[in-house]
Design a protein around this motif. Structure first.
Motif, short mmCIF file in Angstrom:
data_model
loop_
_atom_site.label_atom_id
_atom_site.label_comp_id
_atom_site.label_asym_id
_atom_site.label_seq_id
_atom_site.Cartn_x
_atom_site.Cartn_y
_atom_site.Cartn_z
N PRO A 1 6.52 16.72 -0.97
CA PRO A 1 7.85 16.22 -0.60
C PRO A 1 7.91 15.64 0.82
N GLU A 2 7.20 16.33 1.75
CA GLU A 2 7.23 15.85 3.14
C GLU A 2 6.55 14.49 3.27
N MET A 3 5.40 14.36 2.61
CA MET A 3 4.68 13.07 2.65
C MET A 3 5.50 11.99 1.95
N LYS A 4 6.16 12.40 0.87
CA LYS A 4 6.97 11.45 0.12
C LYS A 4 8.13 10.92 0.99
N GLU A 5 8.73 11.84 1.75
CA GLU A 5 9.84 11.45 2.63
C GLU A 5 9.33 10.54 3.75
N MET A 6 8.13 10.90 4.28
CA MET A 6 7.54 10.10 5.35
C MET A 6 7.23 8.69 4.86
N LEU A 7 6.67 8.59 3.67
CA LEU A 7 6.35 7.28 3.09
C LEU A 7 7.62 6.48 2.79
N SER A 8 8.65 7.20 2.36
CA SER A 8 9.92 6.53 2.07
C SER A 8 10.52 5.91 3.33
N LEU A 9 10.43 6.66 4.45
CA LEU A 9 10.92 6.14 5.73
C LEU A 9 10.10 4.94 6.19
N ASP B 1 0.84 -1.22 0.00
CA ASP B 1 0.00 0.00 0.00
C ASP B 1 0.86 1.26 0.00
N SER B 2 1.94 1.23 0.82
CA SER B 2 2.82 2.40 0.91
C SER B 2 3.54 2.65 -0.42
N LYS B 3 3.93 1.60 -1.10
CA LYS B 3 4.61 1.74 -2.40
C LYS B 3 3.66 2.30 -3.46
N GLU B 4 2.38 1.93 -3.37
CA GLU B 4 1.39 2.48 -4.31
C GLU B 4 1.15 3.96 -4.03
N LEU B 5 1.08 4.30 -2.73
CA LEU B 5 0.82 5.69 -2.35
C LEU B 5 1.94 6.62 -2.78
N ILE B 6 3.19 6.16 -2.61
CA ILE B 6 4.33 7.04 -2.90
C ILE B 6 4.42 7.37 -4.40
N LYS B 7 3.87 6.49 -5.23
CA LYS B 7 3.89 6.73 -6.68
C LYS B 7 3.04 7.95 -7.05
N SER B 8 1.94 8.12 -6.33
CA SER B 8 1.01 9.21 -6.67
C SER B 8 1.16 10.43 -5.76
N GLU B 9 2.13 10.40 -4.85
CA GLU B 9 2.30 11.50 -3.90
C GLU B 9 3.23 12.56 -4.47
N ASP B 10 2.78 13.84 -4.38
CA ASP B 10 3.58 14.96 -4.87
C ASP B 10 4.21 15.76 -3.74
#
Length: 355
Positions: A71-79, A60-69
């Motif tokens: 930067p803060e959310m992207k970093e949070m999802l990456s962590l 789910d997290s990998k799917e979300l990060i694809k559509s997230e623009d």
């Protein structure tokens, strides 16, 4: 591995259905066996559910990060993805260990028999040292120790001693102790200071559970006699000592530890049952095309498994090449490092077979 995990979950669900079946509940032997299997599988299934949840969360997290623009959310999802990947690896390693086939004797109470071998009096004194080491270790764990039979000599050593340890952890801790234990030290009676080598044999027997082994009364001969103590003097005036002979195998068990003939007979039968179970298990293993590769040593009492060297304060386990320079602590019952090293070696060997 996924196929194996699904197989375990399916079996667990199947057992839960069977345990709610009145016909199964009424058959105590089947019910007890299913209950035991359920208890063994329950922690594995819990870990499988945790593993599957992490795998889903990662997806789910990998799917979300694809559509997230953002930067803060992207970093949070990456962590979060990194954390989940680490967790999945950790769970995978843990599950691999949990998938190791359980020893069929795991969870059983045990009977330990210690016999002095080569070395005369020195061997009997070391038999007493080993007895003390094992009982101290059991007592620190809060396990119940029961004396079954003791045959001492004039200097306080044991020609042979048998005792039981009651705990569902006892077999898993002590199963590695079967074999020949060698001691190297200077006897107190040795004026020249020369080091002597003596040997003691240890047998660890899982106790037979109810219905696991049935002894035909026609297969045993029971003799009673007056028990005696050190030097052969009479301990009591009744025929309380018991000798049981298993006619088909020629096995003989004696017990005179109790003043009651009934109690001595019961103890002797327990020892006989454990010995017969060990014999049956050994014959079954011998018929198999290949012994378990994971086994630490053969368990044969003729095999030298460990050396206790007093001059160097050294304990060496020859099966895994482990040497500890803490002889005094080990003999005082501090056996955890030895036992844990043997368990680790066995698990690593079994994991190689699973991979």
């Amino acid at each position: 591995m996924d196929a194996k995990l699904n197989e375990i979950k399916h079996r667990f669900e199947e057992i839960e259905k069977q345990l709610s079946n009145p016909e199964v509940v009424s058959d105590q032997k089947v019910f007890r066996e299913l209950n035991k299997e359920h208890s063994q599988l329950s922690p594995v299934v819990n870990k499988i559910n945790e593993y599957n949840k992490c795998v889903k969360d990662l997806s789910d997290s990998k799917e979300l990060i694809k559509s997230e623009d953002d930067p803060e959310m992207k970093e949070m999802l990456s962590l979060e993805i990194t954390s989940l990947e680490d967790k999945i690896k950790e769970l995978n390693d843990r599950l691999m260990i949990m998938l190791i086939p359980a020893d069929p004797n795991s969870g059983k109470d045990i009977i330990i028999e210690i016999r002095a071998g080569t070395g005369g009096d020195e061997a009997s004194l070391f038999a007493a040292d080993l007895f003390r080491m094992y009982t101290r270790y059991a007592e620190t764990k809060g396990w119940k120790v029961e004396y079954l039979e003791v045959n001492t000599n004039e200097i306080g050593g044991f020609k042979e001693v048998s005792f039981s340890i009651k705990s569902n952890e006892a077999y898993d801790a002590f199963k590695y102790e079967s074999g020949t234990h060698r001691v190297q030290r200077v006897p107190e009676t040795e004026a020249s200071g020369r080091i002597h080598t003596s040997a003691v044999t240890v047998a660890v027997l899982p106790e037979a559970e109810e219905d696991e082994l049935v002894i035909d009364p026609n297969d045993i001969r029971v003799d009673v006699y007056r028990s005696s103590g050190h030097g052969g003097q009479s301990v009591n005036t009744t025929d309380s000592a018991v000798r049981i002979t298993h006619i088909p195998t020629g096995m003989v068990v004696t017990c005179q530890d109790e003043k009651s003939q009934i109690k001595n007979r019961a103890k002797a039968l327990r020892v006989l049952s454990a010995r017969l179970l060990e014999k049956n298990n050994a014959e079954k293993q011998a018929k198999e095309s290949q012994m378990r590769k994971s086994q630490v040593g053969s368990g044969d009492r003729s095999e030298r498994i460990r050396t206790y060297n007093y001059p160097q304060s050294r304990v060496t386990d020859h099966r895994i090449g482990l040497t500890l320079y803490s002889l005094e602590k080990v003999l005082e019952g501090e056996m955890d490092e030895l036992i844990n090293s043997l368990k680790k070696f066995e698990n690593e060997s079994l994991l190689k077979d699973l991979r």
